[in-house]
Structures are given as structure tokens and as C-alpha cells.
Design a protein around this motif. Structure first.
Motif, PDB file in Angstrom:
ATOM      1  N   PRO A 175       0.778  -1.231   0.000  1.00 11.63           N
ATOM      2  CA  PRO A 175       0.000   0.000   0.000  1.00 11.63           C
ATOM      3  C   PRO A 175       0.820   1.296   0.000  1.00 11.63           C
ATOM      4  N   THR A 176       1.985   1.317   0.624  1.00  5.26           N
ATOM      5  CA  THR A 176       2.757   2.560   0.670  1.00  5.26           C
ATOM      6  C   THR A 176       3.438   2.842  -0.668  1.00  5.26           C
ATOM      7  N   SER A 178       2.871   0.994  -3.905  1.00  6.05           N
ATOM      8  CA  SER A 178       2.151   0.803  -5.166  1.00  6.05           C
ATOM      9  C   SER A 178       0.901  -0.017  -4.896  1.00  6.05           C
ATOM     10  N   ASP A 179      -0.228   0.645  -4.810  1.00  6.71           N
ATOM     11  CA  ASP A 179      -1.479  -0.040  -4.470  1.00  6.71           C
ATOM     12  C   ASP A 179      -2.551   0.207  -5.519  1.00  6.71           C
ATOM     13  N   GLU A 180      -2.136   0.616  -6.716  1.00  8.92           N
ATOM     14  CA  GLU A 180      -3.077   1.072  -7.737  1.00  8.92           C
ATOM     15  C   GLU A 180      -4.201   0.055  -7.991  1.00  8.92           C
ATOM     16  N   TYR A 184      -7.311  -1.581  -1.035  1.00  4.79           N
ATOM     17  CA  TYR A 184      -6.748  -0.527  -0.185  1.00  4.79           C
ATOM     18  C   TYR A 184      -6.848   0.832  -0.883  1.00  4.79           C
ATOM     19  N   GLN A 188      -8.975   3.965   0.415  1.00  2.17           N
ATOM     20  CA  GLN A 188      -8.324   5.230   0.762  1.00  2.17           C
ATOM     21  C   GLN A 188      -8.881   6.394  -0.070  1.00  2.17           C
ATOM     22  N   LEU A 191     -12.025   7.356   1.658  1.00  5.24           N
ATOM     23  CA  LEU A 191     -11.789   8.146   2.874  1.00  5.24           C
ATOM     24  C   LEU A 191     -11.408   9.582   2.513  1.00  5.24           C
ATOM     25  N   LYS A 192     -10.549   9.727   1.516  1.00  2.00           N
ATOM     26  CA  LYS A 192     -10.133  11.064   1.088  1.00  2.00           C
ATOM     27  C   LYS A 192     -11.330  11.842   0.535  1.00  2.00           C
ATOM     28  N   VAL A 195     -13.506  13.098   3.569  1.00  4.06           N
ATOM     29  CA  VAL A 195     -13.022  14.273   4.310  1.00  4.06           C
ATOM     30  C   VAL A 195     -12.965  15.489   3.391  1.00  4.06           C
ATOM     31  N   LEU A 223     -13.111  10.992  12.121  1.00  2.00           N
ATOM     32  CA  LEU A 223     -12.391   9.874  11.501  1.00  2.00           C
ATOM     33  C   LEU A 223     -10.935   9.756  11.964  1.00  2.00           C
ATOM     34  N   PRO A 224     -10.177  10.875  12.105  1.00  2.00           N
ATOM     35  CA  PRO A 224      -8.799  10.705  12.575  1.00  2.00           C
ATOM     36  C   PRO A 224      -8.728   9.950  13.907  1.00  2.00           C
ATOM     37  N   ILE A 227      -9.015   6.266  12.862  1.00  2.00           N
ATOM     38  CA  ILE A 227      -8.006   5.796  11.902  1.00  2.00           C
ATOM     39  C   ILE A 227      -6.611   5.771  12.534  1.00  2.00           C
ATOM     40  N   ILE A 237      -8.462  -0.839   6.651  1.00  3.79           N
ATOM     41  CA  ILE A 237      -8.779   0.155   5.624  1.00  3.79           C
ATOM     42  C   ILE A 237      -9.364  -0.516   4.378  1.00  3.79           C
TER      43      ILE A 237
ATOM     44  N   LEU B 177      -5.979   9.916   5.526  1.00  2.74           N
ATOM     45  CA  LEU B 177      -7.238  10.556   5.156  1.00  2.74           C
ATOM     46  C   LEU B 177      -7.061  11.760   4.232  1.00  2.74           C
ATOM     47  N   GLN B 188       5.609   9.964  -0.603  1.00  3.40           N
ATOM     48  CA  GLN B 188       4.916   8.787  -1.128  1.00  3.40           C
ATOM     49  C   GLN B 188       4.808   8.837  -2.654  1.00  3.40           C
ATOM     50  N   LYS B 192       6.236   5.932  -5.094  1.00  2.00           N
ATOM     51  CA  LYS B 192       5.409   5.341  -6.155  1.00  2.00           C
ATOM     52  C   LYS B 192       6.055   5.538  -7.527  1.00  2.00           C
ATOM     53  N   TYR B 228       8.098  -2.190   4.818  1.00  2.00           N
ATOM     54  CA  TYR B 228       7.103  -2.967   5.572  1.00  2.00           C
ATOM     55  C   TYR B 228       7.718  -3.837   6.663  1.00  2.00           C
TER      56      TYR B 228
END
Lengths: 335, 335
Positions: A175-176, A178-180, A184, A188, A191-192, A195, A223-224, A227, A237, B177, B188, B192, B228
Motif C-alpha cells: 500500500p505505501t 504501489s497499491d493502484e 486498499y 483510501q 476516505l479522502k 473528508v 475519523l482521525p 483511523i 482500511i 485521510l 509517497q 510510487k 514494511y
């Protein structure tokens, strides 16, 4: 991959009644059962098959990715799924001729060897081989033929193999990094969006209510607190992705756009693998595996567009077999 | 905000020589020293000022965001920065008339009260008030006038206040978020870009070498092993943002685009606050605070474009005073 494993003589498994038609038909290989494991970021699926890869027992359990849940919990989940599969099949682990586990989060050699040692100690399965969950999915999706598998569950990765046996991949870095297009990623983005809408930066979305309800808070401003609260159980998530599917089905435009962008991102990953394998003008199958594809056309259509623009003869559909069967087939191949 | 704090009679601090010009000029308030604390996601800055807000002592320490480093470590960092500031000023904590700490990660009432109790117990400072780090930055950047502050350090947030005293914010929900334009966002995006280039999905970038060197790995394929690996110290993702600045200065186009997109995102956050406060046709100052702005015009230009398109009379520049001075000024205001 290490082949220095304890090998045991496999005892004849005696679940089928000797003399039954089914048993006689496969009597030549009655001592061969295969164990296939698909261990992903959210669930583990174990199957015991006969030598024709018919499932005679299966078990399900929780996450198997050691980077997500820790080694002990991952191994415990795998052990439980395997035990359930054996119980359903009515055989002992010692009856298994060969086994293969496709496990998420073992791409790095350090993680591979740590998991291999832990599973050898926990399972005592003769001839256990370990591959990535993507490799097992590829084997199942294409049944040994050239092609590509697009995996979008908790994480995302695309891998493929061409007619020369060359393999290539894209994504799959977690996820950090490459999560394209993954669950996840979808969660995310949701969530974005929630907010951002709360801030008045983007359109209102039904996701606000669905996500706040699921996480037990009254407002996006809370939410914070859930989370980032390290005292409570971490919020899963990626599991919020199913709320995006729900909102999209109810017609929420923000949710639909998130799923469309996920499909587009998966298409980009696939296009890069097609490029690497030189599959542009070939007819080949693309198997789509993972929970993200439960959303159907809203994800598949942009994926299809991205793929067909570079490989017009590609055919996109479900996998021929699920990843756990792919692992069982690899068990025979690698034994 | 609770006002039920222990109030002590402030003893006259006796650092300046009585009778000196400077002392006499402020003799009416010689018993008033102010403590201002700016506690962010990466560093803590504490100042002791006299009643004219001239700094007579300051101290620096590590991160103060309890959601990032835990409550104990955050409080310890704050305590150390305050102790250093007192030592440099040559005064005791008991000489401080009033104090204000602007702390990241206390937006939620639960986190606010936990931090307030912990700081009261650790510091024993009379009349300590707590605000968010953004509120302290706003006070410093504008010195009480209407306007906006754009904060982009480890995290990002925009807050502002209009001529009616109405406050509004956008962003500031943390990396999962809402991290648009922050150091975390920049880092990030860089990670990526590096794995995407490694996959052959996007252009090569100098960031690959810079990031792999910094993290001590040979290839981007090894990045998951350090990102990770829960056994090792967690990688400070946001701190990698300085490598993006470095690469951009060397002319790396991918790095430049990441910084440009950060500026654009910060501009969007600012535009949404301008909208909420009705500042479109007003002349007002926008103070830019935080490590991201060290990159200069590559971030500022897209931010300026986004802001001027909705508020042509806005004037963008550095803050009038740093956030710690803003906190010291709030100490007087809130006392």
C-alpha cells in the motif's frame, strides 16, 4: 527455490471406499493428493485435490500476509485452513504427496525464507513449495497457458507469462509503494473523498454516511480518532472498499468514479506487463481475480479499454480456476 | 478550552539587570514571560519571550504529534525543548506567566484532553493552554490580522480567519485521510514513481538512486523489505521529501512534477478556505509555513496560480512570525 525438504513416503489415503467406481478410476494415483493454499492479504483458502485436481476438501481462514498480520498469525491462519481442508477431505497431512502455498508478502527473499521455515515447522507437509500468491493465481487463471492475471484484492498486482515462458509483473509493492486499483486504494480514495467533501472541497457523497456508520463515528471530523488511534484495533482500511461498491450500486457518482479509476489503474498495470511480454498482437486470456472485481463492469470497462487499446486480441474474463487450485497444480509441477 | 488550571502568582524573573534600559522600558511587565511551543510531526520548537515577544531563549527537539510517536515520546520531546528554552533564557518554569502549546495531532477531543493532562503533569507550567499547531501557525503568520496560513511540513493543513473572526480549515486529517501537498504526500509520490519506473510503467528518475541510497537497499525491488519490515525502525516516509527537493534541483523532471503537484494541491486547499471565509475580493496575506516551502518556486508557483485565480488580491509570502512566536502571542491572548 529450495528443494532440500524432508521427503516422506506418502501413505495410501483411504477415504474413498476401495472398489468404488470413483476410486478405481484413479487407482493408479490413489496415493497422490495435492494441497494448494492461496494465502492473501485478507483470507486464506486451502484445498485438497485428487490427482485430477478435483477438490475433496477445503478450508478458509484469515489473512496470510506476514507483513500485514505478523508471522505467527499468518502461519496460524494457514494452519487452520489446511487443517479444515484435511478434515473435510478425511485425510491426514501425511497423506499429501506434494503441496504448494501461494502467499502474499513473501516477494523479498528474507520474507520468503522466514515464512518457509515457519510453515515447514508448523505444518510438517512433505514437499511443501512456496510461491507468491500472484504466481498461484497466474497458474490457476491460465492453467499453464500464456496470458496475464490481474489481481485486485487487498493489494494489487499484475503478472503474466508469454509463449516463451518469460514472466513479468507490475505493481504488487504494497500500500505505501504501489497499491493502484486495489481494495486498499479504493478504500483510501473513499476516505479522502469523505473528508474532502466534509471540507467543502469536493461533492457530497453517500460514502460519508456509510463509512462513518461502519467505523462508529458521528461525523467525518471524528475519523482521525479511529483511523490513527493506536490503542484500538487497527481499522482494516481495505475492507471499506465494499462500501464503495455498495454506494456505487446505489448510484453514488463519487463512488462510481473511484471504482472507474481503480479499473483504469489496473488497466495501466496490465498494459505494462503486455508491453514487457510482447503480447500486443497475440490472442491470450486475462484472468481477473480478487474482491475488487465483484463490482463488475464499473471496474471491468475501464480495464478492458486500457488493455484493448494496446492488445486488441486479449480476452478478459474470470480465471479458469481459483488461485488455490493453481497452487495445487503447481504442487504437482514443482514436486 | 478548559480554563480550570492551577494559577500561580508569577515571581518576578530576575535575569535582566534591574536598571538597564531594556529592563526599564518593560518594567511594567517584567513579571511576564511567555512560553510558546510549536509541536509538529517532525520537530518541536519552544520559545521564551518577554512581554514584547522578543525571544530570550529557545529550544528544539523531536516530534510532538502523539499520533505519530506516542504520547510519552511526544511529551518528552516537548519537555526537553521547553527545558532548553528555559536554560537559555536563564529562567525557571515558575517564572512563566502564561504558556501556549500548538500541538499536531490533538484535533480530536480525546487526543486534546490526553495531551493536556500529560503536559500539565510533566511541565507544571501555570496557565498552559493547548491549541492545534495550525492555530499557532495562523497566529504567528498573520499576527492577528485576517488571512490564511498554508502549512506543509510532515502533514498539511490550511486554516484561515476573516475580518469577522470566523475561522475555517481544509485538510489536516493525517496521511491516510488527507495529506495533499505535505512532506508525506511528496515522499509517497516519490516512492510510487520509483517503483513505477522500476516496473517500466513511467519514466526513469534520479529519485530511484537517491531513495535506495538513503534506505540502504540496492534496488527498488528491495523497497518493500525496508518499508514494511516491522522489526526494524519504521522508515520516516515524510523525511524522504527532502530527496525530492534535491532531485528537482538537479533537474529531475519527475521530482519537479511531484513538487508542482504538491503546490497545486495546497492551492486547492487554500482555495476552499478562501471560499468558506468569503475572502475572494479582499486583500489579505497568505503565510506559507513548513519544510515543503524550502523547495521554493516549484511549489509556490502552482500554489500562487490556484490562489490568485479565486482571490486576485491575496499576497503570498513567508509568515510574519514563526508558529512558536504565534503560540507565545496566544499565551497572552488566552491567559
Amino acid at each position: 527455490m529450495s528443494k532440500n525438504l524432508t521427503t516422506k513416503t506418502t501413505e495410501a489415503p483411504l477415504r474413498s471406499t476401495p472398489g468404488s467406481a470413483a476410486f478405481d478410476a484413479h487407482s493408479a494415483s490413489r496415493d497422490r493428493y495435492f494441497l494448494g493454499i492461496d494465502g492473501g492479504g485478507t483470507k486464506t483458502h486451502a484445498v485438497i485435490t485428487d490427482s485430477s485436481f478435483r477438490v475433496i476438501g477445503e478450508g478458509f481462514s484469515g489473512a496470510a500476509n506476514p507483513l500485514r498480520v505478523g508471522l505467527a498469525e499468518a502461519v496460524s491462519h494457514i494452519g487452520q485452513a489446511v487443517a479444515d481442508a484435511c478434515a473435510q477431505a478425511g485425510i491426514e497431512l501425511s497423506n499429501i504427496g506434494s503441496a504448494c502455498a501461494g502467499i502474499a508478502g513473501i516477494n523479498h527473499p528474507i520474507h520468503y525464507h522466514t515464512m518457509k521455515d515457519a510453515l515447514d515447522e508448523a505444518l510438517h507437509v512433505a514437499g511443501l513449495e512456496l510461491v507468491t500468491d500472484a504466481r498461484a493465481a497466474l497458474e490457476g487463471a491460465l492453467d499453464g497457458k500464456p496470458g496475464i492475471v490481474v489481481i485486485a484484492g487487498t493489494g494489487s498486482i499484475v503478472i503474466g507469462v508469454n509463449q516463451d515462458g518469460k514472466e513479468a509483473r507490475a505493481g504488487g509493492f504494497g500500500p505505501t509503494l504501489s497499491d493502484e486499483g486495489s481494495g486498499y486504494y479504493i478504500a483510501q480514495q473513499a476516505l479522502k473523498a469523505v473528508v474532502s467533501a466534509f471540507d467543502g472541497r469536493s461533492p457530497k457523497t453517500r460514502l460519508a454516511e456509510l463509512i462513518c456508520n461502519r467505523l462508529g463515528v458521528a461525523s467525518p471530523s471524528d475519523l482521525p480518532g479511529v483511523i490513527y488511534n493506536s490503542d484500538a484495533e487497527p481499522v482494516e482500511i481495505a475492507s471499506l472498499a465494499e462500501l464503495v461498491d455498495e454506494a456505487a450500486r446505489e448510484g453514488d457518482e463519487v463512488a462510481r468514479q473511484i471504482l472507474t479509476s481503480a479499473g483504469r489503474e489496473l488497466g495501466r498495470l496490465a498494459a505494462s506487463v503486455i508491453e514487457k511480454l510482447g503480447l500486443h498482437s497475440t490472442a491470450f486470456h486475462i484472468g481477473c481475480v480478487g474482491s475488487v472485481f465483484r463490482s463488475g463492469e464499473v471496474v471491468l470497462q475501464p480495464l478492458r479499454e486500457a488493455v484493448l487499446s494496446v492488445a486488441p486480441r486479449a480476452e478478459i474474463g474470470p480465471p479458469l480456476y481459483p488461485p488455490a487450485i493453481g497452487a495445487a497444480k503447481l504442487a504437482r509441477e514443482l514436486a
